[in-house]
Structure formats: C-alpha cells, structure tokens
Design a protein around this motif. Sequence first.
Motif, PDB file in Angstrom:
ATOM      1  N   UNK A  23      22.062 -34.718 -64.310  1.00 21.22           N
ATOM      2  CA  UNK A  23      21.401 -36.010 -64.134  1.00 21.22           C
ATOM      3  C   UNK A  23      22.331 -37.137 -64.577  1.00 21.22           C
ATOM      4  N   UNK A  24      23.022 -36.954 -65.696  1.00 23.77           N
ATOM      5  CA  UNK A  24      23.998 -37.940 -66.155  1.00 23.77           C
ATOM      6  C   UNK A  24      25.076 -38.138 -65.092  1.00 23.77           C
ATOM      7  N   UNK A  25      25.555 -37.028 -64.525  1.00 23.05           N
ATOM      8  CA  UNK A  25      26.584 -37.113 -63.498  1.00 23.05           C
ATOM      9  C   UNK A  25      26.070 -37.860 -62.275  1.00 23.05           C
ATOM     10  N   UNK A  26      24.830 -37.565 -61.874  1.00 23.98           N
ATOM     11  CA  UNK A  26      24.259 -38.193 -60.684  1.00 23.98           C
ATOM     12  C   UNK A  26      24.145 -39.703 -60.850  1.00 23.98           C
ATOM     13  N   UNK A  27      23.956 -40.170 -62.057  1.00 23.17           N
ATOM     14  CA  UNK A  27      23.788 -41.603 -62.306  1.00 23.17           C
ATOM     15  C   UNK A  27      25.108 -42.305 -62.588  1.00 23.17           C
ATOM     16  N   UNK A  28      26.204 -41.564 -62.560  1.00 24.96           N
ATOM     17  CA  UNK A  28      27.521 -42.131 -62.819  1.00 24.96           C
ATOM     18  C   UNK A  28      28.069 -42.787 -61.557  1.00 24.96           C
ATOM     19  N   UNK A  29      28.801 -43.902 -61.688  1.00 28.88           N
ATOM     20  CA  UNK A  29      29.419 -44.521 -60.505  1.00 28.88           C
ATOM     21  C   UNK A  29      30.487 -43.635 -59.878  1.00 28.88           C
ATOM     22  N   UNK A  30      30.930 -42.601 -60.587  1.00 24.29           N
ATOM     23  CA  UNK A  30      31.939 -41.695 -60.062  1.00 24.29           C
ATOM     24  C   UNK A  30      31.324 -40.418 -59.483  1.00 24.29           C
ATOM     25  N   UNK A  31      30.012 -40.421 -59.297  1.00 28.09           N
ATOM     26  CA  UNK A  31      29.329 -39.231 -58.795  1.00 28.09           C
ATOM     27  C   UNK A  31      29.784 -38.887 -57.389  1.00 28.09           C
ATOM     28  N   UNK A  32      29.992 -37.599 -57.149  1.00 26.37           N
ATOM     29  CA  UNK A  32      30.307 -37.098 -55.818  1.00 26.37           C
ATOM     30  C   UNK A  32      29.162 -36.214 -55.348  1.00 26.37           C
ATOM     31  N   UNK A  33      28.743 -36.417 -54.129  1.00 29.63           N
ATOM     32  CA  UNK A  33      27.652 -35.639 -53.570  1.00 29.63           C
ATOM     33  C   UNK A  33      28.138 -34.223 -53.231  1.00 29.63           C
ATOM     34  N   UNK A  34      27.180 -33.342 -52.966  1.00 28.96           N
ATOM     35  CA  UNK A  34      27.535 -32.004 -52.510  1.00 28.96           C
ATOM     36  C   UNK A  34      28.358 -32.081 -51.228  1.00 28.96           C
ATOM     37  N   UNK A  35      27.977 -33.002 -50.328  1.00 33.80           N
ATOM     38  CA  UNK A  35      28.715 -33.157 -49.079  1.00 33.80           C
ATOM     39  C   UNK A  35      30.186 -33.486 -49.331  1.00 33.80           C
ATOM     40  N   UNK A  36      30.433 -34.321 -50.327  1.00 36.01           N
ATOM     41  CA  UNK A  36      31.808 -34.696 -50.649  1.00 36.01           C
ATOM     42  C   UNK A  36      32.627 -33.469 -51.025  1.00 36.01           C
ATOM     43  N   UNK A  37      32.059 -32.619 -51.866  1.00 37.67           N
ATOM     44  CA  UNK A  37      32.788 -31.422 -52.269  1.00 37.67           C
ATOM     45  C   UNK A  37      33.033 -30.490 -51.093  1.00 37.67           C
ATOM     46  N   UNK A  38      32.038 -30.333 -50.222  1.00 41.56           N
ATOM     47  CA  UNK A  38      32.219 -29.484 -49.048  1.00 41.56           C
ATOM     48  C   UNK A  38      33.304 -30.040 -48.135  1.00 41.56           C
ATOM     49  N   UNK A  39      33.342 -31.365 -47.962  1.00 44.28           N
ATOM     50  CA  UNK A  39      34.299 -31.976 -47.044  1.00 44.28           C
ATOM     51  C   UNK A  39      35.749 -31.783 -47.481  1.00 44.28           C
ATOM     52  N   UNK A  40      35.976 -31.570 -48.770  1.00 39.05           N
ATOM     53  CA  UNK A  40      37.324 -31.342 -49.282  1.00 39.05           C
ATOM     54  C   UNK A  40      37.546 -29.877 -49.640  1.00 39.05           C
ATOM     55  N   UNK A  41      36.790 -28.998 -48.991  1.00 38.31           N
ATOM     56  CA  UNK A  41      36.874 -27.560 -49.247  1.00 38.31           C
ATOM     57  C   UNK A  41      37.216 -26.830 -47.948  1.00 38.31           C
ATOM     58  N   UNK A  42      37.398 -25.513 -48.005  1.00 43.28           N
ATOM     59  CA  UNK A  42      37.607 -24.773 -46.751  1.00 43.28           C
ATOM     60  C   UNK A  42      36.386 -24.781 -45.836  1.00 43.28           C
ATOM     61  N   UNK A  43      35.233 -25.233 -46.351  1.00 36.75           N
ATOM     62  CA  UNK A  43      33.988 -25.197 -45.580  1.00 36.75           C
ATOM     63  C   UNK A  43      33.577 -26.619 -45.194  1.00 36.75           C
ATOM     64  N   UNK A  44      34.502 -27.306 -44.528  1.00 41.03           N
ATOM     65  CA  UNK A  44      34.353 -28.746 -44.340  1.00 41.03           C
ATOM     66  C   UNK A  44      33.630 -29.147 -43.064  1.00 41.03           C
ATOM     67  N   UNK A  45      33.345 -28.212 -42.193  1.00 42.65           N
ATOM     68  CA  UNK A  45      32.598 -28.549 -40.971  1.00 42.65           C
ATOM     69  C   UNK A  45      31.108 -28.390 -41.278  1.00 42.65           C
ATOM     70  N   UNK A  46      30.436 -29.516 -41.477  1.00 43.65           N
ATOM     71  CA  UNK A  46      29.081 -29.513 -42.031  1.00 43.65           C
ATOM     72  C   UNK A  46      28.052 -29.796 -40.945  1.00 43.65           C
ATOM     73  N   UNK A  47      26.984 -29.027 -40.975  1.00 41.74           N
ATOM     74  CA  UNK A  47      25.791 -29.380 -40.217  1.00 41.74           C
ATOM     75  C   UNK A  47      24.583 -29.129 -41.100  1.00 41.74           C
ATOM     76  N   UNK A  48      23.482 -29.795 -40.733  1.00 40.48           N
ATOM     77  CA  UNK A  48      22.314 -29.759 -41.589  1.00 40.48           C
ATOM     78  C   UNK A  48      21.062 -29.572 -40.747  1.00 40.48           C
ATOM     79  N   UNK A  49      20.093 -28.892 -41.358  1.00 43.32           N
ATOM     80  CA  UNK A  49      18.818 -28.684 -40.688  1.00 43.32           C
ATOM     81  C   UNK A  49      17.736 -28.792 -41.752  1.00 43.32           C
ATOM     82  N   UNK A  50      16.600 -29.391 -41.385  1.00 41.38           N
ATOM     83  CA  UNK A  50      15.520 -29.563 -42.347  1.00 41.38           C
ATOM     84  C   UNK A  50      14.153 -29.337 -41.734  1.00 41.38           C
TER      85      UNK A  50
END
Length: 267
Positions: free
Chosen positions: A174-201
């Motif tokens: 929660x502290x991390x999420x409220x930080x101005x330097x917070x990175x979303x899950x999408x951000x981490x995926x985009x800079x990983x080997x699993x960078x082609x992202x699609x979503x379904x809900x």
Amino acid sequence: MAESPQSYDPRRFQSAVPYYARYRLGYPQSLIAKVIELVGLKHGDAVLDLGCGPGTLAIPFAKAGMRVTAVDPEPEMLAACEAAADAAGVALGVKQGSSFDMPQGIGPFRLVTMGRSFHWMDREATLAMLDALVTQDGAVVHFDDEHPRTVENTWRRVLTDLGDTYGRAGAPHIVERRSPEYRTHESYFLYSPFRRIERYGVVVQREITADDVVGLAYSLSYTAPQKLGDRKDEFERELRAALAELSPEGRFTEIADMGAMIGHRNR
C-alpha cells in the motif's frame, strides 16, 4: 518498496486460511475458459499456480484438464488447497514454496498463474525467474479483482478506511502504491520477457451480508486475526457499527471486475 527475501513474511496469511475461500470472490469459469483460449492451452498442458492459496485458480485449471502444480508458502493454505481439490475430484501437485524459494525440479510450464499475489513478490525478479520456467510458447497471467467506485461498493470503502486505521496504510504494497515512484504490474510486464500484454475481464455482482464483510476482512493480510491480535474484537465492533449505518438490515451488493492480464512472450 518491493518485497525482498529479508522482508517477506511467508506466514502472513496463516490465520486467514479459514476465511479466504469462503468469503473472497472466486474467478468466473468464463474467465478461466477465455485465458485457456487466449494462451492456446491444450488438455494435459502444465500450469504453475504461484501463490495458490486454497486453490481458487489451481482447481479450475485442473478441472479444465490441465496438469497443475500449486505452490504456496503457507502450509495451512496448501492443506486447504489439497482438501478442496479432493472435494472437487481433481489431482494437483502441491508444493511449499514462493517466488523467493521456488521448489526445485519443477517445470517447464505452458502457463504460470498468479491470483492476487503478484504484489507480494519482487516483481522484476519474479518475471526474470519465470523466464526459465515458462516454455517459449507459454505465458504468465495475473488474476485480480477491481471494485469500481460505485454506490453499491460503499461498504468496501468503509472496510478499506477502517483497515487503514488498523495497519493497512503501513502495509508495504500500500505504501508503494501511494508513492510517486510506483510502477504498475503492467509496467513490470512490459520490461520483462512477457511483454506482449492482453487483458480480459468479467464483471460480477453478488449479494452479501455484514457477516460476509467481516469474513472478507479476516481473509485480508492486514486485518487477518493474527495481525489484529488483541484488537480483533474492537475492529469487528467498529466494522459492524459502520456497516449498520449503511444498512440496518446488514445487506449489501458487491460489484467487481474479475480480470486477467496475460503476458505472452514477444515472438
């Protein structure tokens, strides 16, 4: 403020086990089926459920015909997962471990699932580690639930606000999420080997009671009974009083977007 092996508490959910599967939303079968379709899974494909809890993802994938390995650091969660699998009539490979101490000799996997667990991990290191466990045609998927800011979910904001006064506000994620330097899950995926992202809900709705809200609170790490300690009764009194102001009858509606973010290799 990513988790590290030094700060990680593998037993933070120990006292939440009796409440987790009973009071948290399960993942809709249509969501599981869509992920299987989008990843191109076939009967018998190997799936790793990392942070499996009581089997809320492991069991549906096993029912769909996948060969599932369920990994969690909490022994009582693993026992609950095994019991639920037996009740469902499916077989799982259940192993104790976490993203910080993966069981040896497992893999490879066509799919790795993480249900409401990625925020507890060192996300960059976890995706790098999974690179060696996931097949070239495989994927990593993060399942979560989002509760939109709608009047029906006012009870959820009451729970969150009260949780903040009982320690939620100081939880690392929660502290991390409220930080101005917070990175979303999408951000981490985009800079990983699993960078082609699609979503379904899938948007779901259910009717719940005040007792259900209390049970849900006890399934959360920051308001689990072991975390509240001798403040547990005080917390429950405050929560029930606040809920009674919203609905004297103790009846509420929950609306949630149950989502899957799939990270494919960028072939």
